[in-house]
Design a protein around this motif. Structure first.
Motif, mmCIF file in Angstrom:
data_model
loop_
_atom_site.group_PDB
_atom_site.id
_atom_site.type_symbol
_atom_site.label_atom_id
_atom_site.label_comp_id
_atom_site.label_asym_id
_atom_site.label_seq_id
_atom_site.Cartn_x
_atom_site.Cartn_y
_atom_site.Cartn_z
ATOM 1 N N ALA A 49 12.274 -0.307 -0.963
ATOM 2 C CA ALA A 49 11.712 -0.021 -2.297
ATOM 3 C C ALA A 49 10.275 0.487 -2.188
ATOM 4 C CB ALA A 49 11.764 -1.270 -3.178
ATOM 5 N N LYS A 50 9.512 -0.077 -1.259
ATOM 6 C CA LYS A 50 8.110 0.309 -1.105
ATOM 7 C C LYS A 50 7.922 1.519 -0.193
ATOM 8 C CE LYS A 50 4.794 -2.492 -0.244
ATOM 9 N NZ LYS A 50 3.595 -2.592 -1.091
ATOM 10 N N GLY A 51 8.971 1.846 0.588
ATOM 11 C CA GLY A 51 8.797 2.855 1.626
ATOM 12 C C GLY A 51 7.812 2.360 2.674
ATOM 13 N N PRO A 136 4.873 -8.474 -0.957
ATOM 14 C CA PRO A 136 3.791 -7.502 -0.768
ATOM 15 C C PRO A 136 3.328 -7.028 -2.139
ATOM 16 C CG PRO A 136 5.904 -6.426 -0.444
ATOM 17 C CD PRO A 136 6.195 -7.884 -0.724
ATOM 18 N N SER A 137 2.213 -6.351 -2.187
ATOM 19 C CA SER A 137 1.771 -5.783 -3.467
ATOM 20 C C SER A 137 2.865 -4.846 -3.993
ATOM 21 C CB SER A 137 0.446 -5.050 -3.277
ATOM 22 O OG SER A 137 0.525 -4.156 -2.179
ATOM 23 N N ALA A 138 3.054 -4.851 -5.313
ATOM 24 C CA ALA A 138 4.198 -4.166 -5.923
ATOM 25 C C ALA A 138 3.920 -2.686 -6.194
ATOM 26 C CB ALA A 138 4.601 -4.884 -7.206
ATOM 27 N N ASN A 139 3.525 -1.988 -5.134
ATOM 28 C CA ASN A 139 3.283 -0.551 -5.219
ATOM 29 C C ASN A 139 4.062 0.121 -4.098
ATOM 30 O OD1 ASN A 139 0.903 -2.118 -3.804
ATOM 31 N ND2 ASN A 139 1.191 -0.202 -2.678
ATOM 32 N N ARG A 140 4.249 1.434 -4.221
ATOM 33 C CA ARG A 140 4.805 2.151 -3.077
ATOM 34 C C ARG A 140 3.776 2.125 -1.954
ATOM 35 N NH1 ARG A 140 5.619 7.447 -5.345
ATOM 36 N NH2 ARG A 140 4.819 6.632 -7.309
ATOM 37 N N VAL A 144 -2.221 2.703 -4.621
ATOM 38 C CA VAL A 144 -3.074 1.712 -5.281
ATOM 39 C C VAL A 144 -2.243 0.496 -5.721
ATOM 40 C CG1 VAL A 144 -4.579 1.355 -7.263
ATOM 41 C CG2 VAL A 144 -4.615 3.546 -6.062
ATOM 42 N N SER A 145 -2.748 -0.704 -5.492
ATOM 43 C CA SER A 145 -2.031 -1.936 -5.855
ATOM 44 C C SER A 145 -2.069 -2.167 -7.363
ATOM 45 C CB SER A 145 -2.654 -3.136 -5.142
ATOM 46 O OG SER A 145 -2.676 -2.932 -3.749
ATOM 47 N N PRO A 146 -0.980 -2.670 -7.946
ATOM 48 C CA PRO A 146 -0.929 -2.882 -9.394
ATOM 49 C C PRO A 146 -1.573 -4.207 -9.812
ATOM 50 C CG PRO A 146 1.195 -3.384 -8.414
ATOM 51 C CD PRO A 146 0.300 -2.964 -7.288
ATOM 52 N N ILE A 173 -8.022 -7.949 -6.540
ATOM 53 C CA ILE A 173 -8.026 -7.375 -5.198
ATOM 54 C C ILE A 173 -7.264 -8.359 -4.313
ATOM 55 C CG2 ILE A 173 -10.210 -8.383 -4.365
ATOM 56 C CD1 ILE A 173 -10.950 -5.455 -3.557
ATOM 57 N N GLU A 174 -6.523 -7.864 -3.300
ATOM 58 C CA GLU A 174 -5.627 -8.720 -2.536
ATOM 59 C C GLU A 174 -6.360 -9.865 -1.838
ATOM 60 O OE1 GLU A 174 -5.929 -5.505 -2.260
ATOM 61 O OE2 GLU A 174 -3.962 -4.531 -2.437
ATOM 62 N N SER A 175 -5.574 -10.839 -1.401
ATOM 63 C CA SER A 175 -6.126 -12.022 -0.743
ATOM 64 C C SER A 175 -6.874 -11.665 0.536
ATOM 65 C CB SER A 175 -4.991 -12.997 -0.420
ATOM 66 O OG SER A 175 -4.076 -12.395 0.470
ATOM 67 N N SER A 223 -5.145 5.170 6.043
ATOM 68 C CA SER A 223 -5.072 5.608 4.645
ATOM 69 C C SER A 223 -4.184 4.649 3.875
ATOM 70 C CB SER A 223 -4.509 7.022 4.540
ATOM 71 O OG SER A 223 -4.259 7.320 3.176
ATOM 72 N N HIS A 224 -4.729 4.091 2.810
ATOM 73 C CA HIS A 224 -4.034 3.041 2.068
ATOM 74 C C HIS A 224 -4.713 2.967 0.714
ATOM 75 C CE1 HIS A 224 -1.070 -0.036 3.316
ATOM 76 N NE2 HIS A 224 -1.425 -0.643 2.214
ATOM 77 N N TYR A 225 -4.114 2.297 -0.226
ATOM 78 C CA TYR A 225 -4.732 2.107 -1.538
ATOM 79 C C TYR A 225 -5.143 3.451 -2.150
ATOM 80 C CZ TYR A 225 -5.302 -2.406 0.774
ATOM 81 O OH TYR A 225 -5.099 -3.542 1.478
HETATM 82 MG MG MG Z 1 -0.418 -3.853 -0.210
#
Ligand code: MG
Ligand code: TXA
Length: 318
Positions: A49-51, A136-140, A144-146, A173-175, A223-225
């Motif tokens: 789902a996230k790829g 995991p964060s619910a984004n592809r 960017v994390s939701p 912002i994530e843990s 590269s992320h977020y």
């Molecule tokens: Mg994440």
């Protein structure tokens, strides 16, 4: 489908977890894409789902220190930190107990497991469900994390059974992820719990992991977020057509040229800035802007995590 966090829908979310389905759940950091950590087929669905690349392991969410102790071996220092900061935005990487029921896909085959006890309704759901929940964060992957239910629907709407709406994330912002090794504590990912808070309780400084050294925190992909638009950091002069992500009370030169301006925190409050970061990046990410320009943000407190995310948002895309 976005549903309220009422008893009826919480029961539905638990039932969906039992049936190996994916549900999006609120946490104090960002929204998570959750499933039963012991169900290999469900965990595989999260990766697709996230790829998300399969070498990047997931965090197992638990509802207490006692529950964590059923899956990982907890050293005394980790125990002190869990007791001080759980439930809250702190994740600890610990050795898996042999024959743990956590599916190896969740840990990417590593002999360690990242564990965290989130605040709020998610923790109640886990307590009731009785098994660890990976989320995991619910984004592809890479995006960017939701931090609210609508952002999850935008990212993964078609792929989740339910999105439980717990309102906007309070930390945003994530843990923070750490790993205790002997007398040392390594910071694997700066996040929603400030370094100084951990250092105060642990009575020692956090060590930086050598970014070149192996895949200690495989999620630290460069590269992320990343929003769609390119990102330019530490701007002192805005260029025509840029969207400006501002911070504090002093504006960059030429801010009148900006197509749109959002200020993370006009008073320079880091907590407010962290809470707004992903939401504002998403709002500024319009097709009619040339780029997102970001004013300098000091590295103090949560600024460390904010700058970490911005650096990755601005990193070259592959
Ligand atoms: Mg994440
Ligand atoms: O705040 C959070 O931590 C959110 C919410 C939903 O709980 N979750 C989150 O998960 O940020 P995710 O999957 O986006 O990031 C998990 C990070 C990744 O960087 C991953 O590489 C790292 O945790 N990780 C997981 N297991 C690990 C392990 N055994 N050793 C080292 N790093 C690990």
């Amino acid at each position: 489908m976005i549903v309220p966090a009422d008893p009826y829908h919480i029961a539905a979310a638990i039932e969906a977890l039992r049936n190996g389905k994916l549900v999006a759940l609120p946490t104090e950091t960002v929204y998570g894409l959750a499933c039963d950590a012991t169900n290999g087929a469900a965990v595989a669905d999260i990766f697709s789902a996230k790829g998300r690349p399969h070498f990047n392991p997931l965090i197992a969410h638990v509802s207490s220190v006692d529950m964590a102790a059923r899956y990982v071996k907890i050293d005394p220092l980790s125990q002190i930190l869990m007791e001080a900061f759980w439930p809250g935005p702190l994740t600890l990487v610990l050795p898996l107990i042999p024959d743990s029921p956590v599916h190896p896909l969740a840990t990417a085959g590593l002999s360690t497991l990242a564990v965290r006890n989130p605040r709020g309704v998610f923790s109640d759901i886990i307590a009731d469900f009785g098994r660890p929940v990976v989320a995991p964060s619910a984004n592809r992957s890479g995006r960017v994390s939701p931090t609210n239910a609508a952002a999850v629907a935008d990212e993964l709407g078609g792929q989740v059974a339910l999105i439980v709406d717990g309102g906007p994330a309070t930390v945003g912002i994530e843990s923070t992820i750490i790993k205790v090794s002997g007398e040392d504590i390594f910071l694997l990912r700066p996040g929603g719990l400030e370094r100084a808070a951990i250092e105060m309780v642990a009575k020692r400084g956090l060590k930086q992991i050598d970014q070149r050294a192996a895949i200690e925190a495989p999620g630290m992909l460069k590269s992320h977020y990343a929003p769609e638009a390119p990102v330019r950091l530490n701007v002192d002069k805005v260029e025509a057509g840029e969207a400006l992500l501002a911070f504090g009370s002093k504006r960059a030169h030429g801010y009148g040229e900006a197509a749109v301006i959002l200020n993370l925190s006009p008073t320079g409050d880091m907590r407010e800035a962290a809470r707004n970061l992903f939401n504002y990046l998403k709002q500024l990410d319009r097709s009619d802007i040339v780029r997102i320009a970001v004013e300098p943000i000091p590295c103090q407190g949560l600024g460390e995590a904010i700058n970490d995310r911005l650096l990755r948002a601005a990193a070259p895309r592959s």
